[in-house]
Design a protein around this motif. Structure first.
Motif, mmCIF file in Angstrom:
data_model
loop_
_atom_site.group_PDB
_atom_site.id
_atom_site.type_symbol
_atom_site.label_atom_id
_atom_site.label_comp_id
_atom_site.label_asym_id
_atom_site.label_seq_id
_atom_site.Cartn_x
_atom_site.Cartn_y
_atom_site.Cartn_z
ATOM 1 N N ALA A 40 -10.418 -1.078 -10.237
ATOM 2 C CA ALA A 40 -9.259 -1.110 -9.335
ATOM 3 C C ALA A 40 -9.560 -1.927 -8.083
ATOM 4 C CB ALA A 40 -8.846 0.317 -8.972
ATOM 5 N N ARG A 41 -10.753 -1.766 -7.516
ATOM 6 C CA ARG A 41 -11.138 -2.527 -6.324
ATOM 7 C C ARG A 41 -11.195 -4.020 -6.643
ATOM 8 N NH1 ARG A 41 -16.504 -1.235 -5.283
ATOM 9 N NH2 ARG A 41 -17.107 -3.259 -6.046
ATOM 10 N N SER A 42 -11.744 -4.368 -7.796
ATOM 11 C CA SER A 42 -11.844 -5.772 -8.201
ATOM 12 C C SER A 42 -10.456 -6.391 -8.375
ATOM 13 C CB SER A 42 -12.633 -5.869 -9.507
ATOM 14 O OG SER A 42 -12.667 -7.189 -9.960
ATOM 15 N N ARG A 43 -9.549 -5.649 -8.982
ATOM 16 C CA ARG A 43 -8.169 -6.154 -9.166
ATOM 17 C C ARG A 43 -7.482 -6.350 -7.814
ATOM 18 N NH1 ARG A 43 -6.008 -2.667 -14.302
ATOM 19 N NH2 ARG A 43 -7.000 -3.958 -15.886
ATOM 20 N N ALA A 44 -7.669 -5.399 -6.902
ATOM 21 C CA ALA A 44 -7.051 -5.502 -5.588
ATOM 22 C C ALA A 44 -7.584 -6.715 -4.833
ATOM 23 C CB ALA A 44 -7.284 -4.224 -4.786
#
Length: 124
Positions: free
Chosen positions: A115-119
């Motif tokens: 999720a952090r990488s996508r954000a």
């Protein structure tokens, strides 16, 4: 990791009391990295890494690296890593703290890292 013989590398001899519900216990019992299918539908394995912190009191930090595999499992397609999760006085201490993580928590860290990488990708 100990093995019964050189021919038995896929069947390690787990130490007494190894708990396969933890990251380190799973590796000791099964002789391989824990693997997960993440919420993005991709297969990942997890590894433990350490780095020097530059802090004399707690000179080692530990974090997890998630390797994303091709759907066939025959090629590495990428990787993600957590931020530092633990600090310790020794490299072995940092590894031991991460090895004690329940696999359920490791899976949650994988999802958070995705999720952090996508954000971050969406921002930039």
């Amino acid at each position: 990791m100990k093995y019964a013989s050189a021919e038995d590398r896929l069947n390690p001899v787990a130490p007494p009391g190894a708990d396969e519900t933890t990251l380190g216990g799973y590796m000791a019992v099964h002789g391989r990295a824990a693997a997960f299918e993440a919420g993005d539908g991709e297969p990942y394995t997890v590894g433990i890494e350490t780095d020097a912190t530059g802090d004399d009191t707690l000179p080692y930090a530990g974090y997890l690296v998630f390797i994303r595999w091709a759907q066939t499992g025959s090629a590495i397609m990428g990787h993600l890593s957590t931020d530092d999760l633990v600090t310790a006085a020794t490299e072995e201490g940092a590894r031991a703290l991460l090895e004690a993580l329940p696999l359920q928590d490791v899976r949650a860290l994988l999802e958070e890292t995705i999720a952090r990488s996508r954000a971050q990708a969406d921002e930039g």
